[in-house]
Write an enzyme that holds these catalytic residues in place. Structure first.
Site, short mmCIF file in Angstrom:
data_model
loop_
_atom_site.label_atom_id
_atom_site.label_comp_id
_atom_site.label_asym_id
_atom_site.label_seq_id
_atom_site.Cartn_x
_atom_site.Cartn_y
_atom_site.Cartn_z
N ASP A 132 -2.10 -1.13 -3.61
CA ASP A 132 -3.71 -1.99 -3.29
C ASP A 132 -4.89 -0.27 -4.02
OD1 ASP A 132 -3.34 -4.80 -2.85
OD2 ASP A 132 -4.29 -4.44 -0.74
N TYR B 173 6.36 0.92 5.18
CA TYR B 173 4.62 1.42 5.30
C TYR B 173 4.47 1.87 6.12
CZ TYR B 173 3.79 -2.09 1.18
OH TYR B 173 3.64 -1.79 -0.35
#
Length: 272
Positions: A52, A111
């Site tokens: 994002d 992540y």
């Protein structure tokens, strides 16, 4: 047809995300623009995952076919290095099977999220969530352990997809994912020029067979609430069981998040 696997790193600060969007600056757009200048035509690239706006990457994986390229993968790496902007780097380029698809062939993604207490830094402030008050790693790990394994993560899905009537629930896997790693550890980070001491930070590491929109940031926000004593560790299990994003926590800011690695068949999820 010459095909290549690229490992990209990028600073997501000035990007509207990784995926190409009309009228927006994106990582995919910059990469395809550089390839167009090399090959003289449009190229289609396939990314292992979508990040994002504001999210960074250290190990994003990309596939591209470049039939016009007659030199080596190393030459392509150097050519891209001369054409990509300063906030994107193709740090590794390798020959690839044309059938390779990083999105569908990936078996896990990892992540990492950085959290730093009370440090006003123009350098780390781009890559970490700066908190005025600290967070207790032991409490966060107790809560994080509840999320390991296969669960319905609807309570941690953003973008309106974590409510009971969401279209997401009708898809093949719905909001169910399997977490392979979910833990917090202490980390020493160097803030940048002008400081001779490292910053004490927390690194939240999470790996799964797949992720949902804003899932990592929503989990990070919930763990910080637990780490700061605003919620008990068991609260994580309660909101997980609710399967409703409206029962969840605040979302952690995007700039603390980095796509660290993408794993494919045969890749081990080991510590680095």
């Amino acid at each position: 047809m010459p095909s290549y696997r690229l490992t990209l790193s990028y600073d997501g600060t000035a990007f509207a995300g990784s995926q190409i969007q009309p009228g927006q600056r994106t990582v995919q757009g910059e990469l395809e623009s550089a390839l167009r200048r090399l090959g003289g035509r449009e190229f289609r690239t396939t990314f292992a995952g979508r990040t994002d706006r504001g999210v960074h990457a250290f190990g994003q994986v990309v596939m591209v076919n470049v039939p016009e390229w007659r030199a080596t993968a190393g030459d392509l790496e150097r050519a891209l290095g001369a054409r990509l902007p300063g906030d994107v780097a193709a740090r590794q380029v390798a020959d690839s099977d044309p059938a390779f698809n990083p999105r569908f062939d990936a078996v896990w993604r990892e992540y990492r999220y950085w959290i730093v207490r009370g440090l006003a830094s123009p350098f780390l402030g781009r890559y970490a969530w700066l908190l005025r008050d600290g967070a207790d790693a032991a409490r966060m790990n107790e809560a994080a352990s509840i999320l390991l394994g296969t669960h319905d993560f609807a309570s941690f899905v953003g973008g309106g997809e974590g409510v009971p009537w969401s279209e997401r629930s009708t898809r093949r896997h719905g909001t169910t994912r399997t977490l392979l790693r979910c833990a917090v550890r202490h980390l020493e980070l160097t803030p940048g020029p002008g400081r001779d001491t490292d910053a004490a930070a927390l690194e939240f590491r999470i790996a799964a067979d797949g992720f949902l929109p804003r899932m990592v940031r929503n989990i990070a926000g919930a763990l910080v609430e637990v780490g700061q004593g605003r919620q008990e560790p068991a609260w994580i299990g309660e909101i997980l069981a609710a399967r409703d994003r409206r029962q969840g926590s605040e979302v952690a800011p995007a700039h603390g998040l980095t796509l660290w690695r993408v794993g494919f068949p045969g890749d081990a999820l080991v510590d680095e």
